[in-house]
Design an enzyme around this catalytic site. Structure first.
Site, PDB file in Angstrom:
ATOM      1  N   HIS A  39     -16.260  -1.719 -55.976  1.00 51.65           N
ATOM      2  CA  HIS A  39     -16.820  -1.430 -57.298  1.00 51.65           C
ATOM      3  C   HIS A  39     -16.039  -2.188 -58.366  1.00 51.65           C
ATOM      4  O   HIS A  39     -14.816  -2.209 -58.352  1.00 51.65           O
ATOM      5  CB  HIS A  39     -16.746   0.073 -57.596  1.00 51.65           C
ATOM      6  CG  HIS A  39     -17.327   0.421 -58.937  1.00 51.65           C
ATOM      7  ND1 HIS A  39     -18.674   0.648 -59.116  1.00 51.65           N
ATOM      8  CD2 HIS A  39     -16.755   0.533 -60.148  1.00 51.65           C
ATOM      9  CE1 HIS A  39     -18.894   0.897 -60.395  1.00 51.65           C
ATOM     10  NE2 HIS A  39     -17.749   0.827 -61.047  1.00 51.65           N
ATOM     11  N   ASP A  83     -24.138  12.890 -63.155  1.00 49.58           N
ATOM     12  CA  ASP A  83     -23.678  11.646 -63.787  1.00 49.58           C
ATOM     13  C   ASP A  83     -24.792  11.010 -64.611  1.00 49.58           C
ATOM     14  O   ASP A  83     -24.554  10.464 -65.683  1.00 49.58           O
ATOM     15  CB  ASP A  83     -23.164  10.655 -62.740  1.00 49.58           C
ATOM     16  CG  ASP A  83     -22.692   9.374 -63.405  1.00 49.58           C
ATOM     17  OD1 ASP A  83     -21.711   9.457 -64.180  1.00 49.58           O
ATOM     18  OD2 ASP A  83     -23.306   8.315 -63.210  1.00 49.58           O
ATOM     19  N   ARG A  98     -22.695  10.265 -72.776  1.00 52.42           N
ATOM     20  CA  ARG A  98     -21.455   9.559 -73.161  1.00 52.42           C
ATOM     21  C   ARG A  98     -21.772   8.272 -73.894  1.00 52.42           C
ATOM     22  O   ARG A  98     -21.086   7.883 -74.839  1.00 52.42           O
ATOM     23  CB  ARG A  98     -20.625   9.260 -71.902  1.00 52.42           C
ATOM     24  CG  ARG A  98     -19.934  10.496 -71.349  1.00 52.42           C
ATOM     25  CD  ARG A  98     -19.361  10.230 -69.977  1.00 52.42           C
ATOM     26  NE  ARG A  98     -18.415   9.135 -69.990  1.00 52.42           N
ATOM     27  CZ  ARG A  98     -18.207   8.314 -68.963  1.00 52.42           C
ATOM     28  NH1 ARG A  98     -18.877   8.459 -67.833  1.00 52.42           N
ATOM     29  NH2 ARG A  98     -17.329   7.350 -69.047  1.00 52.42           N
ATOM     30  N   SER A 154     -17.245   9.569 -62.872  1.00 54.12           N
ATOM     31  CA  SER A 154     -18.574   8.972 -62.874  1.00 54.12           C
ATOM     32  C   SER A 154     -18.706   7.949 -61.731  1.00 54.12           C
ATOM     33  O   SER A 154     -19.658   7.980 -60.947  1.00 54.12           O
ATOM     34  CB  SER A 154     -18.801   8.300 -64.237  1.00 54.12           C
ATOM     35  OG  SER A 154     -19.874   7.413 -64.200  1.00 54.12           O
ATOM     36  N   LYS A 208     -20.505   8.719 -57.512  1.00 53.20           N
ATOM     37  CA  LYS A 208     -21.607   7.904 -56.982  1.00 53.20           C
ATOM     38  C   LYS A 208     -21.192   7.171 -55.711  1.00 53.20           C
ATOM     39  O   LYS A 208     -21.952   7.057 -54.754  1.00 53.20           O
ATOM     40  CB  LYS A 208     -22.068   6.891 -58.042  1.00 53.20           C
ATOM     41  CG  LYS A 208     -22.849   7.557 -59.160  1.00 53.20           C
ATOM     42  CD  LYS A 208     -23.223   6.595 -60.261  1.00 53.20           C
ATOM     43  CE  LYS A 208     -22.040   6.231 -61.100  1.00 53.20           C
ATOM     44  NZ  LYS A 208     -22.276   5.627 -62.373  1.00 53.20           N
TER      45      LYS A 208
HETATM   46  N1  URA Z   1     -19.428   2.682 -64.757  1.00 44.66           N
HETATM   47  C1  URA Z   1     -19.822   3.926 -64.360  1.00 44.66           C
HETATM   48  O1  URA Z   1     -20.555   4.081 -63.394  1.00 44.66           O
HETATM   49  N2  URA Z   1     -19.370   4.976 -65.072  1.00 44.66           N
HETATM   50  C2  URA Z   1     -18.554   4.856 -66.132  1.00 44.66           C
HETATM   51  O2  URA Z   1     -18.175   5.856 -66.700  1.00 44.66           O
HETATM   52  C3  URA Z   1     -18.143   3.561 -66.526  1.00 44.66           C
HETATM   53  C4  URA Z   1     -18.606   2.487 -65.813  1.00 44.66           C
END
Ligand code: URA
Length: 441
Positions: free
Chosen positions: A90, A169, A176, A191, A195
């Site tokens: 990621h 999320d 957010r 967050s 995922k």
């Molecule tokens: N990417 C995400 O999936 N969540 C965040 O809070 C910031 C970047």
């Protein structure tokens, strides 16, 4: 339990700092927000309290777990009898950051299975899904069975978040985004990780960016995020490491949606830009180690380089394009030819060493049509930039610096003006900074 009391506890009073919340309190807020009993205004206040008061490492783990349990998780073994370890990477996001695209087929060609749930462009940063969708008919809207089948067939699959995966999320991130609470280490950690764990990964490699074009501008903030991501992942039973990498100027020569797919093909054909390949190999080699296909990072780098040289990684990418609905022959046929008809060029205004600001380039790209100003905007596949000269190069007045492509004549004009502001000419050569700053394990 009352939401207002929990918000006050996290916020603090007078000169008393906000306090650590319990599992029950965090669960109460997250579950209540998902089932609708807690309204947006209370969740917004809570997010702002977390933004200012922070969360301990323990609270961050609890928040991640609550968000994860708000929806489905993908079980690749149950769905298709696939055996792990499943490994993913990621990135916290950058400009010209197309690393997932060459990395996934390189690592998959070594025999590692990669379930990749990716995102769309966010703010000034590009998104893997938007880039993939520039390939005609490429489908990122997979259901869980299709996702597992494609991993079984080609070793990796790339999809977007579904309605059922981490709904907490989906709702919290949208809030957010409009309440000034994105740049919070515990909120970003929960967050991202909720995922990544939901998609079925056993091991995770994080690319945490810092610099002008990153969400975390300073090395110390990025370092804190990296260590929260790694430690929280490990506490959830996942193998994990992070690389802290610089994002001051765009990665590679091409920025855009289709243009970054084209640069991906070049990477897999052995003609990739040095910075893109360095970062791809650094991250891919760690995935190879987690996937049991390399004994250490050095061995991983050698194997990844061989996968490119032999053409196996390119074949793997084209196999995936076909499995997800695209036409590999058409994709190869349009390489170097597919461009928006609205084109212009920028030339050096004076002699000097060129600097390119990644953030300003990202903002210019939104206006060209590569990204979105509001979530309902459609992105344009063929807009973007091709750099002829890059950060640190000495250029002469009048020399061509870049080609710029827009979705319309107006988009081209406004993007071009913003790009001018992203470029500077210095008398002294800018300091060459290392791309990979450190590893956090
Ligand atoms: N990417 C995400 O999936 N969540 C965040 O809070 C910031 C970047």
């Amino acid at each position: 339990m009352r939401a207002a009391d929990i918000i006050i506890k996290k916020r603090g009073t007078g000169n008393q700092k906000g306090q650590e919340l319990s599992q029950e309190e965090i669960e109460f807020l997250v579950n209540g927000y998902v089932d609708g009993s807690i309204p947006d205004y209370q969740m917004s206040a809570f997010l702002m309290a977390v933004y200012f008061s922070g969360m301990t490492f323990g609270e961050t783990g609890i928040l991640t777990g609550c968000m994860l349990r708000s929806g489905d998780t993908i079980d690749l073994e149950k769905l298709k009898g696939l055996k792990g370890p499943f490994v993913d990477k990621h990135s916290t996001g950058g400009v010209g950051d197309k690393i997932s695209l060459p990395l996934a087929p390189i690592v998959a060609s070594l025999g590692v299975k990669i379930p990749m749930m990716s995102g769309r462009g966010l703010g000034h940063t590009g998104g893997t899904l938007d880039k993939l969708e520039s390939i005609e008919d490429y489908n990122v809207n997979l259901n869980e069975e299709q996702f597992a089948s494609i991993i079984e067939k080609t070793g990796f699959a790339m999809m977007g978040q579904t309605e059922k995966i981490v709904p907490a999320d989906k709702k919290m991130y949208a809030l957010r985004d409009v309440t000034g609470t994105v740049e919070s280490v515990p909120l970003i950690t929960a967050s991202i990780l909720s995922k990544k764990v939901a998609e079925g990964s056993d091991a995770l490699v994080f690319d945490v960016k810092c610099g002008k074009g990153a969400f975390m501008k300073s090395e110390s903030d990025a370092g804190q995020l990296a260590s929260f991501l790694v430690k929280t992942a490990q506490a959830m039973g996942k193998s994990s490491c992070a690389l802290l990498t610089r994002m001051d100027s765009p990665l590679g020569f091409k920025v855009g949606n289709y243009l970054e797919i084209e640069e991906t093909l070049e990477c897999l054909q052995g003609k990739g830009p040095a910075d893109v390949m360095e970062l791809t190999y650094a991250l891919a080699s760690r995935m190879a180690v987690f996937g049991g296909m390399a004994k250490d990072t050095e061995d991983g780098i050698a194997k990844c380089k061989e996968a490119v040289k032999s053409g196996k990684a390119l074949s793997k990418f084209l196999e995936n394009v076909k499995a997800q609905g695209g036409n590999p022959d058409k994709l190869l046929g349009e390489q170097g030819k597919r461009r928006s008809k609205f084109k212009s060029e920028l030339f050096a205004k004076q002699d000097g060493f060129l600097t390119v600001d990644a953030y300003k380039t990202g903002i210019a790209c939104i206006n060209l049509g590569v990204g979105r100003n509001k979530s309902s905007d459609k992105v344009d596949a063929d807009s973007g930039i091709i750099f002829c000269r890059r950060q640190g190069d000495f250029v002469k007045k009048g020399e061509k610096l870049l080609e710029v492509y827009g979705k319309s004549p107006d988009a081209l004009e406004s993007g071009k003006q913003q790009l001018e502001a992203a470029l500077d000419f210095c008398e002294e050569k800018p300091e060459e900074k290392k791309l990979v700053l450190k590893e956090i394990k």
